[in-house]
Design a protein around this motif. Structure first.
Motif, short mmCIF file in Angstrom:
data_model
loop_
_atom_site.label_atom_id
_atom_site.label_comp_id
_atom_site.label_asym_id
_atom_site.label_seq_id
_atom_site.Cartn_x
_atom_site.Cartn_y
_atom_site.Cartn_z
N SER A 114 40.33 67.47 53.41
CA SER A 114 39.46 66.43 53.96
C SER A 114 38.05 66.68 53.44
O SER A 114 37.47 67.73 53.73
CB SER A 114 39.48 66.47 55.49
OG SER A 114 38.46 65.65 56.04
N THR A 115 37.50 65.75 52.68
CA THR A 115 36.17 65.97 52.12
C THR A 115 35.12 66.17 53.21
O THR A 115 34.19 66.94 53.03
CB THR A 115 35.75 64.83 51.17
OG1 THR A 115 35.78 63.60 51.87
CG2 THR A 115 36.65 64.77 49.96
N SER A 116 35.28 65.50 54.35
CA SER A 116 34.31 65.64 55.44
C SER A 116 34.67 66.76 56.41
O SER A 116 33.82 67.26 57.13
CB SER A 116 34.22 64.33 56.23
OG SER A 116 35.42 64.10 56.95
N GLY A 117 35.95 67.11 56.46
CA GLY A 117 36.41 68.08 57.45
C GLY A 117 36.59 67.45 58.82
O GLY A 117 36.83 68.15 59.81
N ASN A 118 36.53 66.12 58.90
CA ASN A 118 36.59 65.43 60.20
C ASN A 118 37.75 64.45 60.34
O ASN A 118 37.80 63.71 61.33
CB ASN A 118 35.28 64.69 60.45
CG ASN A 118 34.13 65.65 60.66
OD1 ASN A 118 34.25 66.64 61.36
ND2 ASN A 118 33.00 65.36 60.04
N SER A 119 38.66 64.42 59.40
CA SER A 119 39.79 63.49 59.48
C SER A 119 40.70 63.87 60.65
O SER A 119 41.26 64.98 60.68
CB SER A 119 40.60 63.53 58.18
OG SER A 119 41.83 62.88 58.36
#
Length: 184
Positions: A114-119
């Motif tokens: 996850s590029t944001s780490g929030n998926s």
């Protein structure tokens, strides 16, 4: 424009080398020990990260560089019937956790990308993996998001640019595959 993109890419690589070597080595050891112990690697991500999950799984089941036996790498992003059924019945945020509950065994490894780490889908999958006594690696960017502290190893690419993060994720995936090749 081309020079600007290459320069940004170069800067990101330099940052990765400076700050992530220990984390990448830890991830390489985790994937290597999983394979050595006869367990499987399950991967998931959304969008471009789904493509990265599939790419890494293919390198395991096919081969990376070295001729070797096929290894159990499974991308949870490929079964559209399962994904759409689970999304319809339980919500999209459960498409990977439900599949992990079906396929994962203690000792397996889940790699969540996850590029944001929030998926939420990836976060739920990490929690399911933990509940199933699986090890976890996160491949994230930016500040690591909610995945910080959840994974056994969370490799946070020091960039806010999605393209640079994804480029580094596939490079890190290739480093993992090279570590696996070294086992054979």
């Amino acid at each position: 424009m081309v020079l600007e993109e290459l320069n940004e890419h170069s800067i990101t690589i330099k940052k990765v080398v400076e700050v992530l070597i220990a984390d990448i080595e830890a991830g390489s050891e985790l994937i290597s020990s999983t394979i050595k112990n006869g367990n499987k690697v399950l991967l998931a991500g959304n969008g471009g990260s789904a493509g990265d999950a599939q790419h890494i799984a293919a390198e395991l089941t096919g081969r990376f560089v070295k001729e070797r036996k096929p290894l159990p790498g499974i991308a949870l992003t490929t079964d559209t019937s399962a994904i759409t059924a689970i999304a319809n019945d339980y919500g999209y945020e459960h498409v990977f956790s439900r599949q992990l509950e079906a396929f994962a065994q203690p000792g397996d490894l889940f790699i969540g990308i996850s590029t944001s780490g929030n998926s939420m889908g990836i976060i739920n999958a990490i929690q399911s993996a933990k509940n199933l006594n699986c090890k976890t690696i996160g491949l994230t960017g930016k500040d690591g998001g909610k995945m910080n502290g959840m994974c056994d190893v969370n490799i946070v690419v020091p960039s806010d640019t999605t393209a640079r993060i994804q480029e580094m994720h596939i490079l890190i995936g290739h480093i993992f595959c090279k570590a696996v090749d070294a086992l054979f």
